[in-house]
Design a protein around this motif. Structure first.
Motif, PDB file in Angstrom:
ATOM      1  N   LEU A  29      54.306   6.265   7.596  1.00 44.60           N
ATOM      2  CA  LEU A  29      53.221   6.923   8.303  1.00 44.60           C
ATOM      3  C   LEU A  29      51.964   7.107   7.465  1.00 44.60           C
ATOM      4  O   LEU A  29      50.876   7.347   8.006  1.00 44.60           O
ATOM      5  CB  LEU A  29      53.670   8.286   8.828  1.00 44.60           C
ATOM      6  CG  LEU A  29      54.726   8.273   9.930  1.00 44.60           C
ATOM      7  CD1 LEU A  29      55.109   9.698  10.318  1.00 44.60           C
ATOM      8  CD2 LEU A  29      54.214   7.528  11.148  1.00 44.60           C
ATOM      9  N   GLU A  47      48.310   3.565   9.914  1.00 45.78           N
ATOM     10  CA  GLU A  47      49.291   4.450  10.545  1.00 45.78           C
ATOM     11  C   GLU A  47      48.724   5.863  10.710  1.00 45.78           C
ATOM     12  O   GLU A  47      47.733   6.234  10.101  1.00 45.78           O
ATOM     13  CB  GLU A  47      50.586   4.471   9.735  1.00 45.78           C
ATOM     14  CG  GLU A  47      51.252   3.105   9.591  1.00 45.78           C
ATOM     15  CD  GLU A  47      51.672   2.499  10.924  1.00 45.78           C
ATOM     16  OE1 GLU A  47      51.975   3.281  11.868  1.00 45.78           O
ATOM     17  OE2 GLU A  47      51.688   1.267  11.032  1.00 45.78           O
ATOM     18  N   SER A  48      49.390   6.655  11.544  1.00 46.78           N
ATOM     19  CA  SER A  48      48.815   7.917  12.010  1.00 46.78           C
ATOM     20  C   SER A  48      48.467   8.912  10.902  1.00 46.78           C
ATOM     21  O   SER A  48      47.357   9.464  10.882  1.00 46.78           O
ATOM     22  CB  SER A  48      49.764   8.578  13.011  1.00 46.78           C
ATOM     23  OG  SER A  48      51.050   8.781  12.443  1.00 46.78           O
ATOM     24  N   ALA A  85      53.144  22.350  16.297  1.00 49.98           N
ATOM     25  CA  ALA A  85      52.257  21.278  16.759  1.00 49.98           C
ATOM     26  C   ALA A  85      51.110  21.785  17.628  1.00 49.98           C
ATOM     27  O   ALA A  85      50.005  21.224  17.598  1.00 49.98           O
ATOM     28  CB  ALA A  85      53.061  20.235  17.533  1.00 49.98           C
ATOM     29  N   GLU A 108      47.300  20.269  17.677  1.00 51.91           N
ATOM     30  CA  GLU A 108      46.831  19.471  18.810  1.00 51.91           C
ATOM     31  C   GLU A 108      45.495  20.008  19.333  1.00 51.91           C
ATOM     32  O   GLU A 108      44.602  19.233  19.698  1.00 51.91           O
ATOM     33  CB  GLU A 108      47.875  19.474  19.932  1.00 51.91           C
ATOM     34  CG  GLU A 108      49.121  18.652  19.642  1.00 51.91           C
ATOM     35  CD  GLU A 108      48.870  17.150  19.803  1.00 51.91           C
ATOM     36  OE1 GLU A 108      47.885  16.786  20.479  1.00 51.91           O
ATOM     37  OE2 GLU A 108      49.664  16.364  19.259  1.00 51.91           O
ATOM     38  N   PRO A 141      46.995  14.584  15.894  1.00 47.16           N
ATOM     39  CA  PRO A 141      48.151  14.048  16.654  1.00 47.16           C
ATOM     40  C   PRO A 141      49.489  14.594  16.179  1.00 47.16           C
ATOM     41  O   PRO A 141      50.388  13.850  15.788  1.00 47.16           O
ATOM     42  CB  PRO A 141      48.026  12.555  16.410  1.00 47.16           C
ATOM     43  CG  PRO A 141      47.439  12.447  15.036  1.00 47.16           C
ATOM     44  CD  PRO A 141      46.458  13.595  14.935  1.00 47.16           C
ATOM     45  N   ASN A 148      52.027  16.123  17.802  1.00 47.36           N
ATOM     46  CA  ASN A 148      53.212  15.776  18.584  1.00 47.36           C
ATOM     47  C   ASN A 148      53.677  14.349  18.297  1.00 47.36           C
ATOM     48  O   ASN A 148      54.883  14.081  18.195  1.00 47.36           O
ATOM     49  CB  ASN A 148      52.927  15.938  20.085  1.00 47.36           C
ATOM     50  CG  ASN A 148      52.865  17.390  20.510  1.00 47.36           C
ATOM     51  OD1 ASN A 148      53.626  18.225  20.022  1.00 47.36           O
ATOM     52  ND2 ASN A 148      51.939  17.711  21.404  1.00 47.36           N
ATOM     53  N   ALA A 149      52.741  13.443  18.148  1.00 47.47           N
ATOM     54  CA  ALA A 149      53.077  12.052  17.844  1.00 47.47           C
ATOM     55  C   ALA A 149      53.743  11.944  16.477  1.00 47.47           C
ATOM     56  O   ALA A 149      54.720  11.207  16.297  1.00 47.47           O
ATOM     57  CB  ALA A 149      51.831  11.173  17.895  1.00 47.47           C
ATOM     58  N   VAL A 150      53.229  12.685  15.499  1.00 43.91           N
ATOM     59  CA  VAL A 150      53.807  12.657  14.157  1.00 43.91           C
ATOM     60  C   VAL A 150      55.231  13.213  14.175  1.00 43.91           C
ATOM     61  O   VAL A 150      56.128  12.659  13.512  1.00 43.91           O
ATOM     62  CB  VAL A 150      52.913  13.444  13.170  1.00 43.91           C
ATOM     63  CG1 VAL A 150      53.622  13.646  11.837  1.00 43.91           C
ATOM     64  CG2 VAL A 150      51.584  12.717  12.952  1.00 43.91           C
ATOM     65  N   GLU A 199      57.344  13.128  16.687  1.00 44.50           N
ATOM     66  CA  GLU A 199      58.186  12.106  17.323  1.00 44.50           C
ATOM     67  C   GLU A 199      58.464  10.953  16.376  1.00 44.50           C
ATOM     68  O   GLU A 199      59.595  10.414  16.334  1.00 44.50           O
ATOM     69  CB  GLU A 199      57.505  11.581  18.589  1.00 44.50           C
ATOM     70  CG  GLU A 199      57.471  12.579  19.732  1.00 44.50           C
ATOM     71  CD  GLU A 199      58.863  13.011  20.167  1.00 44.50           C
ATOM     72  OE1 GLU A 199      59.763  12.152  20.261  1.00 44.50           O
ATOM     73  OE2 GLU A 199      59.053  14.221  20.412  1.00 44.50           O
ATOM     74  N   GLN A 200      57.484  10.564  15.584  1.00 42.51           N
ATOM     75  CA  GLN A 200      57.664   9.440  14.655  1.00 42.51           C
ATOM     76  C   GLN A 200      58.567   9.795  13.481  1.00 42.51           C
ATOM     77  O   GLN A 200      59.208   8.914  12.905  1.00 42.51           O
ATOM     78  CB  GLN A 200      56.283   8.979  14.144  1.00 42.51           C
ATOM     79  CG  GLN A 200      55.460   8.298  15.204  1.00 42.51           C
ATOM     80  CD  GLN A 200      54.000   8.155  14.833  1.00 42.51           C
ATOM     81  OE1 GLN A 200      53.426   8.992  14.136  1.00 42.51           O
ATOM     82  NE2 GLN A 200      53.363   7.095  15.287  1.00 42.51           N
TER      83      GLN A 200
END
Length: 339
Positions: free
Chosen positions: A128, A133-134, A321, A325, A330, A332-334, A336-337
């Motif tokens: 990541l 990447e995020s 999160a 947000e 991001p 929530n995306a982090v 999940e990843q």
């Protein structure tokens, strides 16, 4: 001008005078200044920083060398970004937990249950923070640094003194030392009172009874002599973790040849794996040592109870999160990843 700013200017001037930033001694010869707040005796230094430098020396046939400054010789962990951005150091140990205002998303590893295996966590996090990447785009790129590798310290566990737990829910009302941030939120969720304090203050606080326990990595208990003041542990519940990245400044990176960039990248991949392999191996050994040598009783949660508590703690992920947000990050995306 403040004393701190005066000191920083002196350090920058000295660093530039002796040629700290990727100094080319010959066409391909480079010397890099490496700032580390951890002591040389720390396992992360041995299996992370030193393993990285040794691999670089091997891959470069000695053409890339280091001036290594451990144990806060160039600055504290909270000053790592300043050291890189000012040119005092070329590479530094950057701990997101100490720089939460600059790297808030990187605190994702501190969430409960996020880290159960050090290698899995380190690999995901390292992915990541690569360009494109995020995490890299949201945080590291903006700070003009580039992580070379990640050192994950493994899952943090609940350890207590004189409490006779039958479930982690029994920690309700107890005063527990956490690393702050997401770990404090986890303690809150379990009903405990989170206390943030420096590592050096933990043992006397446990001994005096002003702390009832800690969120702590099992492999670090003996390093801080905490085994003398603890008598119970929960080895199969992860209540957070701690990450560091060994990062290089963009200023230094751009001055390196493509070959030397490739060498540092490969050495980083090696150190990433070398460190997490040690952490995974050492935690299993630590559980036995703490129980058999120091009498710290393990409380293993049955699978059904473990799942129930983990589900309860997923609310911490959402609580962590939500404010990020709202800032346009991001989070929530982090999460999940990393899961």
């Amino acid at each position: 001008m403040s004393k701190k700013n005066s000191l920083l200017i002196v350090c920058v001037t000295t660093a530039l005078t002796i040629g700290s930033v990727a100094t080319a001694n010959a066409e391909d010869n480079v010397t890099l200044r490496f700032a580390d707040w951890m002591p040389e005796s720390a396992f992360t230094t041995t299996y992370g920083a030193k393993a990285f430098m040794k691999k670089v020396d091997e891959l470069s046939d000695g053409r890339i060398s280091f001036q290594y400054f451990p144990a806060e010789q160039l600055g504290k962990g909270s000053e790592a970004l300043t050291l890189l951005q000012s040119g005092v150091a070329d590479i530094a140990n950057v701990a997101p937990a100490y720089l939460s205002e600059h790297l808030p998303l990187s605190a994702v590893v501190e969430l409960p249950g996020m880290v159960t295996d050090s290698c899995t966590a380190a690999e995901k996090f390292n992915d990541l923070v690569q360009p494109g990447e995020s995490l890299y785009e949201a945080e590291y790129k903006r700070k003009n640094i580039r992580p070379l590798f990640t050192a994950n310290l493994g899952p943090y566990r609940i350890l207590t003194n004189g409490q006779n737990l039958s479930t982690p829910l029994d920690i309700s009302g107890l005063k527990l030392r956490t690393a702050g941030g997401a770990m404090a939120m986890t303690a809150d969720r379990l009903g405990a009172n989170p206390i943030r304090m420096q590592g050096s203050d933990v043992l006397p606080s446990l001994s005096r009874g002003t702390l009832d326990g800690v969120f702590w990595g099992l492999i670090s208990v003996e390093d801080w002599s905490l085994e003398t003041a603890l008598d119970q542990m929960v080895p199969n519940l992860s209540v957070g973790s701690f990450n560091v990245t060994y990062s290089i400044s963009d200023r230094t990176w751009e001055k390196l040849s493509p070959e030397n960039k490739e060498i540092l990248t490969k050495a980083g991949q090696y150190a990433n794996q070398n460190h997490c392999d040690y952490v995974n191996r050492a935690e299993k050994e630590a559980i036995s040592v703490l129980e058999e040598k120091h009498g710290i009783s393990p409380l293993y949660l049955p699978e059904a109870e473990l799942k129930n508590i983990q589900e309860k703690l997923t609310q911490v992920h959402k609580d962590w999160a939500e404010p990020l947000e709202k800032r346009g990050l991001p989070a929530n995306a982090v999460v999940e990843q990393m899961l």
